[in-house]
Design an enzyme around this catalytic site. Sequence first.
Site, PDB file in Angstrom:
ATOM      1  N   ASP A  23      15.762   7.234 -11.265  1.00  0.00           N
ATOM      2  CA  ASP A  23      16.211   5.883 -10.920  1.00  0.00           C
ATOM      3  C   ASP A  23      17.050   5.227 -12.016  1.00  0.00           C
ATOM      4  OD1 ASP A  23      14.959   6.046  -8.501  1.00  0.00           O
ATOM      5  OD2 ASP A  23      13.215   4.856  -9.073  1.00  0.00           O
ATOM      6  N   GLY A  58      15.385   4.508  -5.195  1.00  0.00           N
ATOM      7  CA  GLY A  58      15.685   3.318  -5.982  1.00  0.00           C
ATOM      8  C   GLY A  58      14.662   2.256  -5.658  1.00  0.00           C
ATOM      9  N   ARG A  81      23.067   6.216  13.209  1.00  0.00           N
ATOM     10  CA  ARG A  81      22.165   7.302  12.864  1.00  0.00           C
ATOM     11  C   ARG A  81      21.609   7.055  11.466  1.00  0.00           C
ATOM     12  NH1 ARG A  81      22.746   8.008  17.469  1.00  0.00           N
ATOM     13  NH2 ARG A  81      23.153   9.930  18.636  1.00  0.00           N
ATOM     14  N   HIS A 121      13.034  13.179  -1.094  1.00  0.00           N
ATOM     15  CA  HIS A 121      12.744  13.964  -2.290  1.00  0.00           C
ATOM     16  C   HIS A 121      13.748  15.076  -2.556  1.00  0.00           C
ATOM     17  CE1 HIS A 121       8.967  11.809  -1.903  1.00  0.00           C
ATOM     18  NE2 HIS A 121       8.720  12.138  -3.153  1.00  0.00           N
TER      19      HIS A 121
END
Length: 344
Positions: free
Chosen positions: A128, A171, A267, A273
């Site tokens: 992050d 994030g 969509r 991950h």
Amino acid sequence: MRVGVLTGGGDCPGLNAVLRAVVRKGERFHGDEIIGFLDAWDGVRERRTMPLNVDFMRGTLPRGGTVLGTRRGSPFDHPDGVGQVHETFADLGLDALIVIGGNGSLSVAHRLATEESLPIVGVPKTIDNDIVGTDMTFGFHTAVEIATEAIDRLHTTAESHDRVMVVEVMGRHSGWIAAYAGIAGGASVVLIPEIPFDIDKVCAHLNRRHDKGRYASIVVVAEGAEPIPGTLDVDEKVYDKFGHVRLGGIADVIAREVGERTGFETRVVLLGHVQRGGTPTAFDRVLSTRFGVAAIDLVHEGGWGQMVVLRGTDIVPAPMEQAVGRTKPLDMRLYHDVAEVFFA
């Protein structure tokens, strides 16, 4: 010296590169014995270890994840956890411990170094890029690269079907990945945790693009992004046993609202991950290696309670205290002065 090392928190591309560098510099230049603790602080409490040497670490530079295993948790969460850590130091004859981790792991390391006077140094880690005190953390560039490649691929399918693709990236508290990937991938909209979004403005922007003949759009949203209070119904927050809010799913809410309010086909793509896994980029391999070398050198300098950080182009020591209980938000100049130029 006998030096222990652990990897804590979430996995991250570049962890093995840090370990490899610690071992190489420690063994070949300082004559150290490096002991790896399995599964973060649990391994320290339970004295589960494995020897780390140059031969064992061969070939691990491009390997994702961590050979030591990792998990969340703290010895302070257990009745005699801190006592067990002291016993491990004594019984194994440890002269120092290197903690490679994010805000949580470094907070634990800071407490043990200051309150328990244990010889500990830290290495900041998170994809992050939100650790205070360092300009950059390893793993971040890899996550951005993965997200950008995904956005590049989504452009073509979105254009083929005149769709709005809502891409959710990691994030929790900061929009570093979203902003970097959004800029690099040519996104139409980027939504970040630092600035609550207005779904009406998002839809109005997409409508303007459509009116100009731009029927396909990419909306990049950080998992921790939230709407302006009272403007959009979202699910009540759920927390895990470590006090972290369980995130994920904001893209579904946004896609639903965009579809209903604009009539555009939408969509959702949740990268999840996949951003953590796989081989680290060249940048992250170099940064990880520099951190590992600097960490073992800091051990020999007796820099207890400090972590190695990137400042400009230099790797320097800094107090771990800087990272405790804080997160580094996205540089708003990057968002307002650069990113928003392309969202108008």
